[in-house]
Write a protein that holds these residues in place. Structure first.
Motif, PDB file in Angstrom:
ATOM      1  N   ASP A   1       6.542 -11.735   1.320  1.00 53.06           N
ATOM      2  CA  ASP A   1       5.326 -10.914   1.369  1.00 53.06           C
ATOM      3  C   ASP A   1       5.224 -10.103   0.085  1.00 53.06           C
ATOM      4  O   ASP A   1       5.917  -9.099  -0.095  1.00 53.06           O
ATOM      5  CB  ASP A   1       5.387  -9.998   2.596  1.00 53.06           C
ATOM      6  CG  ASP A   1       4.136  -9.152   2.775  1.00 53.06           C
ATOM      7  OD1 ASP A   1       3.226  -9.243   1.917  1.00 53.06           O
ATOM      8  OD2 ASP A   1       4.060  -8.398   3.750  1.00 53.06           O
ATOM      9  N   GLY A   2       4.359 -10.544  -0.824  1.00 55.90           N
ATOM     10  CA  GLY A   2       4.233  -9.896  -2.119  1.00 55.90           C
ATOM     11  C   GLY A   2       3.328  -8.686  -2.092  1.00 55.90           C
ATOM     12  O   GLY A   2       2.534  -8.484  -1.178  1.00 55.90           O
ATOM     13  N   HIS A   3       3.462  -7.857  -3.108  1.00 51.69           N
ATOM     14  CA  HIS A   3       2.565  -6.724  -3.316  1.00 51.69           C
ATOM     15  C   HIS A   3       2.407  -6.476  -4.800  1.00 51.69           C
ATOM     16  O   HIS A   3       3.262  -6.844  -5.601  1.00 51.69           O
ATOM     17  CB  HIS A   3       3.061  -5.456  -2.595  1.00 51.69           C
ATOM     18  CG  HIS A   3       4.503  -5.135  -2.822  1.00 51.69           C
ATOM     19  ND1 HIS A   3       5.497  -5.485  -1.925  1.00 51.69           N
ATOM     20  CD2 HIS A   3       5.140  -4.514  -3.836  1.00 51.69           C
ATOM     21  CE1 HIS A   3       6.678  -5.086  -2.380  1.00 51.69           C
ATOM     22  NE2 HIS A   3       6.490  -4.488  -3.547  1.00 51.69           N
ATOM     23  N   SER A   4       1.281  -5.890  -5.166  1.00 56.03           N
ATOM     24  CA  SER A   4       0.938  -5.646  -6.570  1.00 56.03           C
ATOM     25  C   SER A   4       0.884  -6.943  -7.365  1.00 56.03           C
ATOM     26  O   SER A   4       1.204  -6.971  -8.554  1.00 56.03           O
ATOM     27  CB  SER A   4       1.938  -4.671  -7.223  1.00 56.03           C
ATOM     28  OG  SER A   4       1.964  -3.447  -6.530  1.00 56.03           O
ATOM     29  N   GLY A   5       0.496  -8.011  -6.708  1.00 57.93           N
ATOM     30  CA  GLY A   5       0.367  -9.299  -7.368  1.00 57.93           C
ATOM     31  C   GLY A   5       1.192 -10.370  -6.693  1.00 57.93           C
ATOM     32  O   GLY A   5       2.107 -10.078  -5.918  1.00 57.93           O
TER      33      GLY A   5
END
Length: 471
Positions: free
Chosen positions: A119-123
């Motif tokens: 689960d990615g964040h900021s891209g």
């Protein structure tokens, strides 16, 4: 490890855009989905969105689904996966891979099955990197463990845990310190591209099923979650959490971070690390881990490269504040263990553990007796009447169990209008109402028909999105 090759791997991710109906949904505010009401408007205006038809909703829910029969006769029958983007592009990725290794008994090979959700964040850069590299890093470390005990017997559980932990930490070190160090030494566009997984971040949930001993390892860094669905001999169902969310709201994580940073009350603030990042463990996220490398900082980069970097958070006094070290649990998969669900936190923002279990069981009971091999997994559904949190209504119209979970998670207890609305809202507005959704459902068991054990994986076309046409 004598790696004999991956039998299967996670698919590439393709985002497609649905066609819009000439019907609109008016948004009076962004505070809640109930603020939407049907009314005419001008397409493309800031206050309206177009509403997809039921068939278009289904098409979009199924556009990233995959299903495979695992015909290897080693404890796993099938897995289903599905994704629904909210970000554009989606910041979640997933992986499925099996590695075959020689058994301690001559002539008997065994399988290690890996299932992962990132689960990615900021891209999307960190999660995309994890989908490519985390299993190979783990396999490399496990190879040293298995080779060292090949003649003395099975490896210990603690040695396997140590190998998985080393792989997580080594990969994060290479992503952050390695790539940033190269960029600081040589600020080129090529090195900037390599550093993007350090600039963005990602949670990681990786499970490993060892067919030699039916041992299931679950390693979690962040707040994705894994569940095990269990049915006892009397038909009663229960759910076991294989992981615990690691966030700034987890008291144990708060205590850990504050003990590592004494005298810094702002290390965790308002349920977030340094008042900013919700997951307390993650890959990438350089701005919570390093201040300088080789005597250089981001401020030493040329201006045209500095624009890719965000400012460091407040009270960034004694990094690192975030770690990629996983928490690992071990579970024995026996005949009562029927299925496992892995999902990004976008699913668990909408459903609790018991609701997820119940929805999978409802789906399995519907599929019982069909030709898609669920009948050998689940016993008679006499426990259904004992469920305490079964949705008042659930939709059972998808052949893919993961798609089934996503559809019902968006339904708010069986309301089709909610599904239509939440799927129709385009990015980036959709992020105000739901996250990216990634779900994998794994079914445990033995083949009822030994003739079906071919040693291969076969695509389940009934639960897999058709290939995109080539232009």
């Amino acid at each position: 490890m004598a790696k004999k090759g991956a039998v299967f791997a996670g698919s590439s991710l393709v985002l497609t855009y649905a066609l819009w109906d000439p019907k609109y949904l008016s948004c009076e505010s962004i505070k809640g989905i109930k603020q939407f009401s049907s009314s005419p408007g001008e397409q493309g205006s800031a206050s309206t969105i177009s509403l997809l038809s039921d068939s278009q909703v289904t098409q979009r829910l199924r556009q990233m689904e995959e299903s495979y029969f695992v015909r290897r006769g080693r404890g796993i029958l099938r897995y289903d996966s599905a994704q629904l983007p909210s970000n554009a592009p989606i910041e979640d990725t997933r992986v499925e891979q099996v590695i075959t290794f020689p058994s301690t008994q001559p002539g008997a090979d065994e399988d290690l099955y890996f299932f992962g959700v990132f689960d990615g964040h900021s891209g999307p850069y960190t999660s995309a990197n994890l989908a490519r590299t985390l299993v190979p890093y783990v396999a490399h470390q496990l190879g040293q463990v298995y080779n060292s005990v090949s003649e003395s017997g099975p490896s210990s559980s603690s040695a396997v845990d140590a190998a998985i932990t080393s792989a997580f930490l080594n990969l994060d070190r290479d992503l952050v310190q390695g790539s940033l160090g190269n960029l600081f030494k040589d600020p080129s566009k090529k090195n900037l591209a390599s550093a993007l997984p350090a600039i963005s971040g990602s949670c990681a949930l990786l499970t490993m099923f060892d067919s030699s001993n039916s041992c299931l390892k679950c390693a979690v860094t962040g707040d994705s979650r894994a569940l095990l669905g269990i049915q006892d001999p009397d038909g009663q169902w229960s759910v076991k959490a294989l992981s615990v969310d690691q966030t700034g709201d987890n008291p144990e994580e708060v205590e850990r971070i504050r003990s590592e940073h004494p005298g810094e009350p702002g290390a965790v603030r308002n349920g977030r690390v340094l008042g900013s990042l919700q997951p307390s463990r993650a890959f990438g996220d350089y701005r919570y881990k390093v201040k300088e490398l080789f005597g250089k900082t981001v401020q030493d980069l040329p201006d045209h490269l500095k624009v890719y970097f965000r400012r460091e958070p407040r009270n960034f006094n004694s990094p690192p504040y975030v770690t990629a070290e996983p928490v690992i649990t071990t579970t024995h998969v026996d005949s009562n263990s029927k299925f496992m669900v892995l999902a990004s936190d976008g699913l668990f923002e909408l459903l609790n553990n018991e609701e997820v279990m119940n929805l999978v069981v409802e789906w399995m009971n519907k599929e019982r007796g069909s030709d898609i091999n669920i009948k050998s997994v689940v016993a008679a559904p006499k426990a259904m009447s004992t469920f305490e949190s079964t949705p008042s209504k659930c939709f059972i119209e998808d052949n893919n169990a993961a798609t089934h979970l996503i559809r019902n998670a968006l339904s708010s207890g069986g309301q089709r209008d909610y599904v239509s609305t939440l799927v129709s809202i385009p990015s980036p507005m959709s992020r105000k109402y739901r996250d990216d959704l990634t779900v994998t459902v794994v079914f445990f068991g033995d083949e009822a028909d030994p003739s079906q054990v071919s040693g291969e994986l076969s695509l389940n076309h009934n639960a897999t999105a058709p290939p995109k046409p080539k232009l």
